[in-house]
Design a protein around this motif. Structure first.
Motif, PDB file in Angstrom:
ATOM      1  N   ILE A  66       0.843  -1.199   0.000  1.00 12.79           N
ATOM      2  CA  ILE A  66       0.000   0.000   0.000  1.00 12.79           C
ATOM      3  C   ILE A  66       0.882   1.254   0.000  1.00 12.79           C
ATOM      4  CG2 ILE A  66      -1.660   1.334   1.384  1.00 12.79           C
ATOM      5  CD1 ILE A  66      -2.807  -1.385   2.358  1.00 12.79           C
ATOM      6  N   CYS A  67       1.935   1.239   0.804  1.00 12.75           N
ATOM      7  CA  CYS A  67       2.848   2.392   0.869  1.00 12.75           C
ATOM      8  C   CYS A  67       3.479   2.690  -0.494  1.00 12.75           C
ATOM      9  CB  CYS A  67       3.959   2.141   1.895  1.00 12.75           C
ATOM     10  SG  CYS A  67       3.397   2.305   3.607  1.00 12.75           S
ATOM     11  N   ARG A  68       3.927   1.655  -1.168  1.00 14.84           N
ATOM     12  CA  ARG A  68       4.584   1.867  -2.469  1.00 14.84           C
ATOM     13  C   ARG A  68       3.614   2.471  -3.481  1.00 14.84           C
ATOM     14  NH1 ARG A  68       7.272  -3.172  -1.144  1.00 14.84           N
ATOM     15  NH2 ARG A  68       5.655  -4.335  -2.223  1.00 14.84           N
ATOM     16  N   VAL A  69       2.406   1.929  -3.520  1.00 11.87           N
ATOM     17  CA  VAL A  69       1.412   2.446  -4.470  1.00 11.87           C
ATOM     18  C   VAL A  69       1.004   3.870  -4.086  1.00 11.87           C
ATOM     19  CG1 VAL A  69      -0.903   2.128  -5.415  1.00 11.87           C
ATOM     20  CG2 VAL A  69       0.575   0.142  -5.043  1.00 11.87           C
ATOM     21  N   ALA A  70       0.755   4.086  -2.803  1.00 13.82           N
ATOM     22  CA  ALA A  70       0.317   5.411  -2.344  1.00 13.82           C
ATOM     23  C   ALA A  70       1.408   6.452  -2.587  1.00 13.82           C
ATOM     24  CB  ALA A  70      -0.056   5.357  -0.862  1.00 13.82           C
ATOM     25  N   ALA A  71       2.677   6.055  -2.402  1.00 17.53           N
ATOM     26  CA  ALA A  71       3.782   6.990  -2.643  1.00 17.53           C
ATOM     27  C   ALA A  71       3.744   7.471  -4.088  1.00 17.53           C
ATOM     28  CB  ALA A  71       5.120   6.321  -2.335  1.00 17.53           C
ATOM     29  N   PHE A  84       0.809   9.983  -4.412  1.00 16.60           N
ATOM     30  CA  PHE A  84       1.179  11.274  -3.804  1.00 16.60           C
ATOM     31  C   PHE A  84       2.193  12.007  -4.674  1.00 16.60           C
ATOM     32  CE2 PHE A  84       0.203   9.636   0.752  1.00 16.60           C
ATOM     33  CZ  PHE A  84      -1.057  10.208   0.716  1.00 16.60           C
ATOM     34  N   TYR A  85       3.134  11.243  -5.208  1.00 17.10           N
ATOM     35  CA  TYR A  85       4.175  11.838  -6.040  1.00 17.10           C
ATOM     36  C   TYR A  85       3.558  12.507  -7.270  1.00 17.10           C
ATOM     37  CZ  TYR A  85       8.477  12.122  -8.783  1.00 17.10           C
ATOM     38  OH  TYR A  85       9.537  12.560  -9.533  1.00 17.10           O
ATOM     39  N   GLU A  86       2.565  11.830  -7.853  1.00 22.64           N
ATOM     40  CA  GLU A  86       1.950  12.360  -9.075  1.00 22.64           C
ATOM     41  C   GLU A  86       0.993  13.516  -8.812  1.00 22.64           C
ATOM     42  OE1 GLU A  86       0.291   8.865 -10.832  1.00 22.64           O
ATOM     43  OE2 GLU A  86       2.285   8.102 -11.321  1.00 22.64           O
ATOM     44  N   GLN A  92      -9.701   8.219  -1.934  1.00 23.67           N
ATOM     45  CA  GLN A  92     -10.389   7.470  -2.987  1.00 23.67           C
ATOM     46  C   GLN A  92      -9.420   7.126  -4.127  1.00 23.67           C
ATOM     47  OE1 GLN A  92     -13.680   6.283  -3.000  1.00 23.67           O
ATOM     48  NE2 GLN A  92     -12.766   5.222  -4.743  1.00 23.67           N
ATOM     49  N   ASP A  93      -8.599   8.128  -4.542  1.00 27.76           N
ATOM     50  CA  ASP A  93      -7.582   7.882  -5.588  1.00 27.76           C
ATOM     51  C   ASP A  93      -6.661   6.741  -5.185  1.00 27.76           C
ATOM     52  OD1 ASP A  93      -8.444  10.126  -7.035  1.00 27.76           O
ATOM     53  OD2 ASP A  93      -7.006  11.470  -6.041  1.00 27.76           O
ATOM     54  N   ILE A  94      -6.228   6.796  -3.920  1.00 28.00           N
ATOM     55  CA  ILE A  94      -5.251   5.805  -3.458  1.00 28.00           C
ATOM     56  C   ILE A  94      -5.900   4.425  -3.356  1.00 28.00           C
ATOM     57  CG2 ILE A  94      -3.793   5.152  -1.495  1.00 28.00           C
ATOM     58  CD1 ILE A  94      -3.486   8.310  -1.142  1.00 28.00           C
ATOM     59  N   ALA A  95      -7.115   4.372  -2.796  1.00 27.83           N
ATOM     60  CA  ALA A  95      -7.821   3.097  -2.684  1.00 27.83           C
ATOM     61  C   ALA A  95      -7.950   2.456  -4.066  1.00 27.83           C
ATOM     62  CB  ALA A  95      -9.199   3.322  -2.063  1.00 27.83           C
ATOM     63  N   LYS A  96      -8.324   3.260  -5.033  1.00 27.67           N
ATOM     64  CA  LYS A  96      -8.509   2.748  -6.397  1.00 27.67           C
ATOM     65  C   LYS A  96      -7.185   2.183  -6.940  1.00 27.67           C
ATOM     66  CE  LYS A  96     -10.222   4.128 -10.887  1.00 27.67           C
ATOM     67  NZ  LYS A  96     -10.280   5.281 -11.805  1.00 27.67           N
ATOM     68  N   ALA A  97      -6.093   2.918  -6.725  1.00 30.45           N
ATOM     69  CA  ALA A  97      -4.785   2.481  -7.232  1.00 30.45           C
ATOM     70  C   ALA A  97      -4.324   1.197  -6.544  1.00 30.45           C
ATOM     71  CB  ALA A  97      -3.750   3.588  -7.050  1.00 30.45           C
ATOM     72  N   VAL A  98      -4.663   1.060  -5.265  1.00 32.64           N
ATOM     73  CA  VAL A  98      -4.249  -0.134  -4.512  1.00 32.64           C
ATOM     74  C   VAL A  98      -5.174  -1.314  -4.819  1.00 32.64           C
ATOM     75  CG1 VAL A  98      -3.820  -1.054  -2.187  1.00 32.64           C
ATOM     76  CG2 VAL A  98      -3.348   1.336  -2.646  1.00 32.64           C
ATOM     77  N   GLY A  99      -6.391  -1.027  -5.275  1.00 35.59           N
ATOM     78  CA  GLY A  99      -7.365  -2.091  -5.499  1.00 35.59           C
ATOM     79  C   GLY A  99      -8.140  -2.436  -4.237  1.00 35.59           C
ATOM     80  N   LEU A 100      -8.414  -1.411  -3.431  1.00 36.93           N
ATOM     81  CA  LEU A 100      -9.222  -1.586  -2.216  1.00 36.93           C
ATOM     82  C   LEU A 100     -10.409  -0.639  -2.289  1.00 36.93           C
ATOM     83  CD1 LEU A 100      -6.502  -1.470   0.625  1.00 36.93           C
ATOM     84  CD2 LEU A 100      -7.983  -3.431   0.128  1.00 36.93           C
ATOM     85  N   THR A 101     -11.440  -0.910  -1.464  1.00 33.59           N
ATOM     86  CA  THR A 101     -12.462   0.105  -1.284  1.00 33.59           C
ATOM     87  C   THR A 101     -11.880   1.171  -0.362  1.00 33.59           C
ATOM     88  OG1 THR A 101     -13.329  -0.931   0.700  1.00 33.59           O
ATOM     89  CG2 THR A 101     -14.299  -1.629  -1.408  1.00 33.59           C
ATOM     90  N   LYS A 102     -12.525   2.336  -0.335  1.00 30.92           N
ATOM     91  CA  LYS A 102     -12.052   3.405   0.549  1.00 30.92           C
ATOM     92  C   LYS A 102     -12.098   2.928   2.006  1.00 30.92           C
ATOM     93  CE  LYS A 102     -13.123   8.254   1.222  1.00 30.92           C
ATOM     94  NZ  LYS A 102     -13.977   9.372   0.780  1.00 30.92           N
ATOM     95  N   ALA A 103     -13.184   2.203   2.355  1.00 34.86           N
ATOM     96  CA  ALA A 103     -13.294   1.674   3.724  1.00 34.86           C
ATOM     97  C   ALA A 103     -12.166   0.691   4.022  1.00 34.86           C
ATOM     98  CB  ALA A 103     -14.653   1.012   3.926  1.00 34.86           C
ATOM     99  N   GLY A 104     -11.848  -0.142   3.028  1.00 34.97           N
ATOM    100  CA  GLY A 104     -10.770  -1.111   3.187  1.00 34.97           C
ATOM    101  C   GLY A 104      -9.424  -0.422   3.414  1.00 34.97           C
ATOM    102  N   LEU A 105      -9.189   0.653   2.661  1.00 33.14           N
ATOM    103  CA  LEU A 105      -7.940   1.406   2.819  1.00 33.14           C
ATOM    104  C   LEU A 105      -7.852   2.019   4.221  1.00 33.14           C
ATOM    105  CD1 LEU A 105      -5.304   2.581   1.643  1.00 33.14           C
ATOM    106  CD2 LEU A 105      -6.650   4.517   0.789  1.00 33.14           C
TER     107      LEU A 105
END
Lengths: 198, 198
Positions: free
Chosen positions: A14-19, A22-24, A33-46
């Motif tokens: 999750i950290c690698r994807v979120a980084a 954030f970088y972009e 929501q952006d991060i959850a989508k990129a990780v493949g989780l729901t927002k609640a899951g994130l």
């Protein structure tokens, strides 16, 4: 134990994807929501995994410090000679900054205005621990050299961190200078300045 | 002419205030409304002066490079001896980073991910011009020393920029190390490393 390891690896992923997100988009520009989508989780899951956006930023920075610990400091911990230990620490630190794999994490670790309060203090304490480690090694190297040094250990440690961490601003592995030319040149340059006497 | 000067000074004032707002809220987190309010303009008035948020960020960075030009490079331009010219450039650059006045502009200049496209290219071209100036001076200093240098001029220029620009990450004027101790120590350290031979 296996579950704990799995959950640690999941957090790192999750950290690698979120980084990257954030970088972009910037820390403020990226939504959970952006991060959850990129990780493949729901927002609640994130939120379940990381607690909050602040906490996620903290986890990314903490992961960056873990990488330093695991890939650099663990490898040199049994070297007895301070000069060789310092040299290998610099070699490892340069390698960490220069390889593209963790680029986004490096950037986030050094541009830490977005983190505030207690979490910022915790990361700064980890950074300070590394600085003290460098200062201690530098002091030992200078003592053994027997000469009066030009630069105090703290000023030398920050000069080193500047040279090495600044690499992320300009160094590109596809550029003219290869890592096997860069690394010994910087190590030698630093030791010449460090061990010169007034 | 007087009007042009006045409008330039007005733009710089907007840049200084906006840099503070970006520093506090992040580029994405700060709205043009926030900045207009801090400057004491209507939002329409702010857009009239700066065109767009991107353009405003560009103007801040450009102002940062103007300060380098006006307070450092202009002062050393008539020094004939390359080593003295390089030395005075480093002294001036350290002074620029260390003094608190333009702190926010320094930070924004070095954390430039938010700027994209043509404006980013323009700022990078100005930064590159300064790097080439340093490389040229370093090459002259090395040639005159007559010895085979350890570090190529580009690697030496980036080592110098790292040491000096990194100051904004750690140096605080209220700390233990005073500027009149820091500056000569860093200048000497750099020249020792630079002029050592293999």
């Amino acid at each position: 134990m296996a579950q704990k390891l799995e959950s640690k690896e999941r957090l790192r992923e999750i950290c690698r994807v979120a980084a990257r997100v954030f970088y972009e988009k910037g820390y403020d520009g990226a939504s959970m929501q952006d991060i959850a989508k990129a990780v493949g989780l729901t927002k609640a899951g994130l939120y379940h995994h990381v607690g909050s956006k602040d906490r996620l930023l903290y986890e990314i920075m903490n992961y960056g410090m873990d990488i330093l610990d695991e890939t650099v400091l663990q490898k040199v911990k049994d070297i007895a000679d301070p000069q060789e230990k310092l040299r290998q620490t610099i070699v490892g630190h340069i390698d960490l900054i220069v390889r593209a794999r963790d680029q986004e994490i490096t950037v986030i670790l050094h541009e830490n205005r977005s983190l505030r309060g207690a979490l910022r203090k915790k990361i700064n304490a980890r950074k300070r621990e590394y600085i003290h480690y460098l200062e201690g090694l530098i002091a030992q190297v200078q003592e053994r050299s027997g000469a009066t040094p030009l630069l105090s250990p703290p000023l030398a440690a920050f000069a080193l961190l500047g040279m090495v961490n600044w690499l992320y601003q300009w160094y590109r592995s596809e550029g003219l200078t290869k890592q096997d030319e860069l690394t010994p040149a910087y190590v030698d340059f630093f030791f010449r300045g460090l061990l010169s006497t007034a």
